[in-house]
Design a protein around this motif. Structure first.
Motif, PDB file in Angstrom:
ATOM      1  N   ALA A 127       0.640  -1.034   0.114  1.00 41.30           N
ATOM      2  CA  ALA A 127      -0.106   0.109  -0.015  1.00 41.30           C
ATOM      3  C   ALA A 127       0.912   1.302  -0.002  1.00 41.30           C
ATOM      4  O   ALA A 127       0.524   2.167  -0.643  1.00 41.30           O
ATOM      5  CB  ALA A 127      -1.016  -0.236   1.199  1.00 41.30           C
ATOM      6  N   ALA A 128       2.003   1.251   0.725  1.00 37.45           N
ATOM      7  CA  ALA A 128       2.834   2.280   0.731  1.00 37.45           C
ATOM      8  C   ALA A 128       4.377   1.817   1.318  1.00 37.45           C
ATOM      9  O   ALA A 128       4.421   0.975   2.099  1.00 37.45           O
ATOM     10  CB  ALA A 128       2.383   3.407   1.816  1.00 37.45           C
ATOM     11  N   GLN A 129       5.473   2.326   0.708  1.00 37.32           N
ATOM     12  CA  GLN A 129       6.731   1.883   1.320  1.00 37.32           C
ATOM     13  C   GLN A 129       7.652   3.004   1.133  1.00 37.32           C
ATOM     14  O   GLN A 129       7.380   3.904   0.200  1.00 37.32           O
ATOM     15  CB  GLN A 129       7.079   0.754   0.271  1.00 37.32           C
ATOM     16  N   VAL A 130       8.513   3.011   2.174  1.00 35.94           N
ATOM     17  CA  VAL A 130       9.840   4.227   2.135  1.00 35.94           C
ATOM     18  C   VAL A 130      10.767   3.153   2.259  1.00 35.94           C
ATOM     19  O   VAL A 130      10.829   2.486   2.905  1.00 35.94           O
ATOM     20  CB  VAL A 130       9.399   5.045   3.337  1.00 35.94           C
ATOM     21  N   GLN A 131      11.938   3.646   1.191  1.00 39.27           N
ATOM     22  CA  GLN A 131      13.302   3.066   1.242  1.00 39.27           C
ATOM     23  C   GLN A 131      14.292   3.863   0.973  1.00 39.27           C
ATOM     24  O   GLN A 131      13.809   5.073   0.515  1.00 39.27           O
ATOM     25  CB  GLN A 131      13.110   1.865   0.321  1.00 39.27           C
ATOM     26  N   PHE A 132      15.488   3.475   1.358  1.00 37.67           N
ATOM     27  CA  PHE A 132      16.596   4.636   1.205  1.00 37.67           C
ATOM     28  C   PHE A 132      17.556   3.960  -0.056  1.00 37.67           C
ATOM     29  O   PHE A 132      18.485   4.622  -0.097  1.00 37.67           O
ATOM     30  CB  PHE A 132      17.329   4.785   2.325  1.00 37.67           C
ATOM     31  N   ASP A 133      17.289   2.871  -0.568  1.00 40.86           N
ATOM     32  CA  ASP A 133      18.368   2.586  -1.717  1.00 40.86           C
ATOM     33  C   ASP A 133      17.379   1.408  -2.620  1.00 40.86           C
ATOM     34  O   ASP A 133      16.203   1.066  -2.359  1.00 40.86           O
ATOM     35  CB  ASP A 133      19.599   1.867  -1.235  1.00 40.86           C
ATOM     36  N   ALA A 134      17.918   0.937  -3.635  1.00 39.32           N
ATOM     37  CA  ALA A 134      17.136   0.345  -4.434  1.00 39.32           C
ATOM     38  C   ALA A 134      16.925  -1.137  -4.013  1.00 39.32           C
ATOM     39  O   ALA A 134      15.769  -2.138  -4.589  1.00 39.32           O
ATOM     40  CB  ALA A 134      17.752   0.262  -5.697  1.00 39.32           C
ATOM     41  N   SER A 135      17.692  -1.638  -3.377  1.00 38.88           N
ATOM     42  CA  SER A 135      17.617  -2.941  -2.961  1.00 38.88           C
ATOM     43  C   SER A 135      16.281  -3.404  -2.438  1.00 38.88           C
ATOM     44  O   SER A 135      16.060  -4.584  -2.426  1.00 38.88           O
ATOM     45  CB  SER A 135      18.606  -3.267  -1.975  1.00 38.88           C
TER      46      SER A 135
END
Length: 475
Positions: free
Chosen positions: A32-40
């Motif tokens: 539904a929603a996602q926060v990440q700091f790199d592509a992996s």
């Protein structure tokens, strides 16, 4: 959730390195929603959540927190755990807050997350198959004890797990407030709208390549071994991108293998890097990509293949190849990849029970724009000289940008005798920067090291390249 982890995690891998991602998933599961700091992490929370939901089908209750940390159960690199907390509203399972984070140490042959010569996954870490860390809100002490007893950094791992659990609990409370204020129908409708919006937005962006069919190849350089062949056929239709890696190198007995869930993230980010800041990451975005690969290949390995260099090396090769093929006849797409030297340090192996490793990363590779790190380096914070000395015991003698645009750093070990695992990636026959141990007049390149000594008082010289054009021009 993301802010809570950043503020409360103790390890610098999470607090500074931002080696984590958070998400809210539906039961399908859909992001539904996602926060990440790199592509992996792009596809990995969903894949790990699917493994957990399948394993614990009809055995999930309010207050449970389930965990998996296995490259072959929706994972990627070792020592990364996914925590999933089923959220119930009025007795019904509605959503799953989730956090995926790299922990400091979970066994393996060497402390930490770097083992550049591993031939199988057990050398890199234990495989944490699906387990319940909390059952009906009660901590399962045997599970926590198992994780901590298999770590050389038990206190650090414990504190990070506590931070993650706190973030999941807070997310549950916030979701409960949201559902009470807005109602379940409105919230689920908003999720559907967000996913549909992401699908249309990315579909429109990718439609510029509709009808495209291109083939390309590249190699992944290995120190002392033959290069690994990476082959790709790229096509697009209806705003959906198909990446076909059939024909790529078979899996290898070194940690360059990359799991099928992991490779999707690098393809996706390579394709939509220019719009990443303008779109919320959810299932609508993820569904715009299809990837094909042969089982047992470098991009879809079979247990027990090691995968520890897939972020540092293989993912960059995948993204670079995709960008080059999409660029076609000079669309002006800037490079987003940028391998750089990596080193993990620890007290001499066997010298003590508590041996928390730490990654020494006093600089970064510079992007083609020349002002920051490449996209695939994530959002890591650069530690100050004062922090490196006070916390890590390394004195920064200089850190500056060279005339060629690279960053040069010289540090002195003031921590006592140490050992190291280190790697300097290769590309196009050239080293991606440099990592050199200096002892008096003697200089020793640390191109690929496992357990190498770093004496007290010795110097370490880092060179991080600038990625603009050919590597020949960067170093």
């Amino acid at each position: 959730m993301s802010d809570t982890v950043a503020r409360t995690a103790r390890s610098k891998g999470l607090a500074e390195g931002r080696r984590y991602a958070v998400a809210a998933l539906t039961g399908a599961p859909r992001i539904a929603a996602q926060v990440q700091f790199d592509a992996s992490h792009s596809y990995l929370i969903r894949a790990s959540a699917a493994a957990l939901i399948d394993y614990f089908a009809f055995d999930l209750a309010d207050g449970d927190i389930v965990v998996v940390g296995d490259p072959y159960s929706g994972g990627s690199t070792p020592q990364v755990l996914t925590f999933l907390a089923p959220f119930f509203h009025e007795g019904e399972l509605v959503l799953f807050p989730a956090i995926r984070a790299e922990l400091a140490d979970l066994a393996g042959e060497y402390p930490g997350t770097l083992h550049p010569t591993a031939s199988e996954t057990w050398q890199e870490a234990i495989r944490v198959t699906p387990v319940k860390l909390y059952r009906n809100g009660v901590l399962q002490r045997d599970i926590l004890r198992f994780l901590l007893r298999n770590s050389r950094a038990a206190d650090l791992v414990r504190s990070d797990i506590e931070a993650i659990v706190s973030a999941l609990r807070a997310a549950g409370r916030n979701l409960d407030t949201l559902l009470r204020d807005r109602g379940r129908q409105a919230v689920e409708g908003a999720i559907d709208d967000a996913i549909d919006h992401g699908r249309r937005l990315v579909g429109t962006y990718l439609s510029r390549w509709n009808g495209m069919e291109r083939a390309g190849a590249t190699t992944i350089e290995r120190i002392g071994s033959n290069p690994i062949a990476l082959k790709l056929r790229l096509s697009a239709e209806g705003g959906t991108l198909l990446a076909d890696f059939v024909g790529s190198n078979p899996q290898v007995a070194e940690p360059y293998n990359i799991t099928r869930w992991h490779v999707r993230g690098y393809v996706l980010v390579a394709a939509v890097a220019e719009m990443l800041d303008d779109v919320a990451l959810n299932d609508g975005v993820l569904d715009r990509l299809e990837v094909r690969a042969e089982r047992g290949s470098i991009v879809d390995p079979i247990l027990p293949s090691a995968t520890g260099l897939s972020d540092l090396v293989t993912g960059h090769a995948v993204a670079g190849l995709v960008r080059a093929m999409l660029q076609g006849d000079g669309d002006g797409m800037a490079p987003i990849d940028g391998p750089a030297p990596a080193i993990v340090l620890f007290a001499p192996i066997g010298s003590r029970e508590d041996n928390p490793p730490f990654a020494l990363d006093p600089g970064f590779a510079i992007s083609g724009a020349g002002w920051g790190s490449p996209v695939l380096a994530g959002h890591r914070l650069l530690p100050s000289a004062e922090i490196l000395e006070a916390r890590d015991g390394f004195e920064v003698l200089f850190r500056e940008r060279s005339p060629m645009g690279a960053i040069d750093v010289l540090v002195r070990n003031r921590r006592g005798d140490l050992e190291a695992a280190a790697i300097v990636p290769q590309r196009s026959g050239h080293a991606c920067g440099a990592l050199v141990l200096v002892e008096g007049d003697r200089e020793t390149p640390l191109d690929c090291v496992t357990g190498g000594p770093i004496p007290d008082g010795a110097l370490l010289r880092f060179t991080y390249p600038r990625y603009a054009g050919d590597l020949d021009d960067e170093t």
